[in-house]
Design a protein around this motif. Sequence first.
Motif, PDB file in Angstrom:
ATOM      1  N   UNK A 193      -3.395   6.202 -12.502  1.00 26.67           N
ATOM      2  CA  UNK A 193      -4.795   6.859 -12.149  1.00 26.67           C
ATOM      3  C   UNK A 193      -5.658   6.048 -11.371  1.00 26.67           C
ATOM      4  N   UNK A 194      -4.939   4.894 -10.856  1.00 33.90           N
ATOM      5  CA  UNK A 194      -5.825   4.389  -9.812  1.00 33.90           C
ATOM      6  C   UNK A 194      -7.006   3.446 -10.279  1.00 33.90           C
ATOM      7  N   UNK A 195      -8.102   3.374  -9.602  1.00 32.37           N
ATOM      8  CA  UNK A 195      -9.294   2.648  -9.922  1.00 32.37           C
ATOM      9  C   UNK A 195     -10.516   3.150 -10.819  1.00 32.37           C
ATOM     10  N   UNK A 196     -11.117   2.545 -11.635  1.00 32.52           N
ATOM     11  CA  UNK A 196     -12.031   2.996 -12.311  1.00 32.52           C
ATOM     12  C   UNK A 196     -12.984   2.067 -12.475  1.00 32.52           C
ATOM     13  N   UNK A 197     -14.151   2.062 -11.367  1.00 34.63           N
ATOM     14  CA  UNK A 197     -15.389   1.041 -11.313  1.00 34.63           C
ATOM     15  C   UNK A 197     -16.344   1.177 -12.306  1.00 34.63           C
ATOM     16  N   UNK A 198     -16.107   2.196 -13.337  1.00 36.50           N
ATOM     17  CA  UNK A 198     -17.350   2.188 -14.296  1.00 36.50           C
ATOM     18  C   UNK A 198     -17.420   1.517 -15.362  1.00 36.50           C
ATOM     19  N   UNK A 199     -16.362   0.451 -15.275  1.00 28.31           N
ATOM     20  CA  UNK A 199     -16.205  -0.576 -16.333  1.00 28.31           C
ATOM     21  C   UNK A 199     -17.228  -1.763 -15.996  1.00 28.31           C
ATOM     22  N   UNK A 200     -17.969  -2.329 -16.985  1.00 26.74           N
ATOM     23  CA  UNK A 200     -18.659  -3.409 -16.639  1.00 26.74           C
ATOM     24  C   UNK A 200     -18.296  -4.579 -17.676  1.00 26.74           C
ATOM     25  N   UNK A 201     -17.550  -5.581 -17.190  1.00 26.29           N
ATOM     26  CA  UNK A 201     -17.278  -6.789 -18.007  1.00 26.29           C
ATOM     27  C   UNK A 201     -18.387  -7.726 -17.981  1.00 26.29           C
TER      28      UNK A 201
END
Length: 840
Positions: free
Chosen positions: A186-194
């Motif tokens: 699925x590629x990249x998902x920048x919605x995650x916040x660590x």
Amino acid sequence: MPPASIIRYSIHRIELNVKYKLLLSLALLGNCIAQAQTAPAPVASPKAAQKAAALKSAINLPPEKREAVRITRFETPPVIDGQLDDEAWKGAAVFKDFQQIQPGDNIPPSRNTEAMLGYDAKFLYIAFRAVDEPGKVRATISRRDAVFEDDNVGMFLDTFNDQRRAYEFFFNPLGVQADAIFTESGGEDFSVDIVMESKGVMTETGYTVEVAVPFKSLRYEAGRDKLWGIHLFRRIKRFNNELSSWMPISRDNSSALNQAGRITGLEGISTERTIEVIPSLTLSETGKRVRALPPRVSPNDPVALADPGRFSNSPIAFDPGVSAKFSITPTVTLDLTLNPDFAQVEADQTVVTANQRFPIFFPEKRPFFLEGIDIFQTPITALNTRAIVDPDYAAKLTGKLGRNTFGLLLASDNAPGNYSEEERADPDLRPDIEKFLDKNALIGVLRLKRDVGRESNIGLIATTYNFIERHNSLGGFDGRFRLNPKTVLTFQALGTTSRRSFFDPERDEDIYRTGNAFAYSYNLDYTSRRFGFFLGGEGRTRDYRADVGFTQRTNTNSQQLFLRFSNEPRPKEKLVFWRVISVNNIDFDWQGRMQEARQGGRVILGLQRETYVGAGYNLKRERLFEEEFGAKRTPTRPNQGAFFGDSERSTLGKGVFGFVETTPSKKYSADVSVGYNWNAFDFDFGGGRRFPRVSPAGLLDPDAPLDPGPGNTMEVSARFKHQPTAALRTSLDYTKTRLVRTDTGRVAFDDNIFSLRSTYQFTRFTFVRARVDYSTLASNARGQFLFGWTPNPGTSFYVGYNDDLNRNGFNPFTDQLEPGFRRNGRTFFIKMSYLFRRSF
């Protein structure tokens, strides 16, 4: 551009009928991706390990990169200040001898980079030392996840060593963070916040970055002899977007997660269970324009025609909510939310909606749904969480146990039964909506996936949506198999059953009935150094419905062939690379009738100073059938179809386009694309009051059946970005779409969209943002102004004001032209939340 976009050749995953600006950016992705295929190397079985060793030896890996690197355990943790002068770093594991992988092919980098890793019971510590001339480093005070226009360093971390999913952590020279989940499928998902801590410092010899990532922020497997996959990167923007990597990358391997190095030694980690509670509160006051007089009873009612409307302010809304996350194990997480505040801080982008036959997809932006969303993603969009509009409560369980990944989502959505005050007060509408008022839809999603072999997987997905007179269930299987280092096969099959109203074109009415349907998708992807292709297709039968997903069209099959040819990039030459692309599609319905056939090609040239130039053409034959638009004429109703005149239309079209994109300095960047199409269909929907229907039938009678016909379209898209200081960013976007009918010579619509955005970043965590969008077609201007403080994921404070006005637009109650500005609505809001985090 994020590294994973460079590493994987994902242009073929995008719809081929997108606007030319998107074609530009995708073509540029295609340029870079084959040049930097990155990935980690697992140790699943002796045979797999032998394959991995053979691959690595083929690109002459030294022993320190061929074997797993043991990470040092720190007795005393370093202070995260970016200085790298703590005693702990003297004994850290060191990663050096980076190689340039873009635009060069595993050659020495322009500047040296060194990375260091260590850990203790609670944190993973990462440090970078980047050698450079301080005055030439591109570094700004940017917001989170917006570091890719700066120089940056970062890593991929495959915490299960499964070569399917990895964390991305990237940092600009000031330590501003970007984090994402990268998946092979699925590629990249920048919605995650660590939740993590980072600091960056400019030095006399370049810059240094220091990071501490809590293990409780990750999902992972650790212990004796456990391996993690790792990639370490550095981006230098001024050297043609140079990307260097600790691990050399083979362009003859399309995987992003099987060429990585490995780390080990992560033992004695504190396996804490973590509870996160985020209470939230939103205060808002909304006003909107409403009728000042009763609705007109006839088109020429003189009283109602004079209704200027009035502005009505609603009472202040007080909306508390709470979300919670419980880490059951390091690999399993439970998320809960009650009365969540799902208002978006930033509105969706303004897009051209005129002459659109099918729905437009908007991405999810709400944090609760974005957590673990990669688990639920499949080739066919069976789950689109924006279909869950306004839930009262929701729960989600996600995780991985061994080779099995799972996700369960439950929600109660009050949106289907939430009608406005005007709708409730309408005596004509009230009887039709009475049984739906204040009722909720119940939604469930189940996802199961199992790793197969070294880099493949199979999965199941099921969804259910239940509301009054609207029931839908979906289920199916999917898979992704890596056949060899260059070839990947993906597929999916879905079945749906629905109990709801379906439009019957032969009877010209909605029929409440049961509908069973089928959908499929497949894709064979081959990517090598100078050549690549994919052969794929998807289809959905007439009654296919996915009420928790996203569907553009039913009763259709689409088959695609994509070809790519490219040269070996030459980083020092004026022409860095060239790329030739051929795109071929044919669509047909389940009755065997051709709907559309497309053939196109484009050439992309990569020049110095991050400059890209391209041009292309397309040929298209398209057919329209009236039953896709409404009623179908029958022997008993020979003149009562959706179309005026012939029940079928076709056109043979052609088009050309070109684009330029450049970033001559760290302060300026620009791109522009222009396209022109001959014989593109005007579907005769009209473009609102400003552009009524201009077909022959529409000119004679505005209420006549649709009369689609060919026309010529022009599309222009441009963007200019200016960054005068490290804290201020401004961009101006312009989009134009214009269609002129060939049979009448009239303009069917002409839309010009202007978008001005500006952000001033006081610190890494505090900013003000302004955005103004204006559409000439709608004569509408929208302003959004926001102050934000976001010290960490979960803790935030926003104050915002949104305004919506018409300029020389039409009165919504009388349809009469109104000169000057008229306000449609406005909202003032304060939104706050706080993260409480405890481990035990």
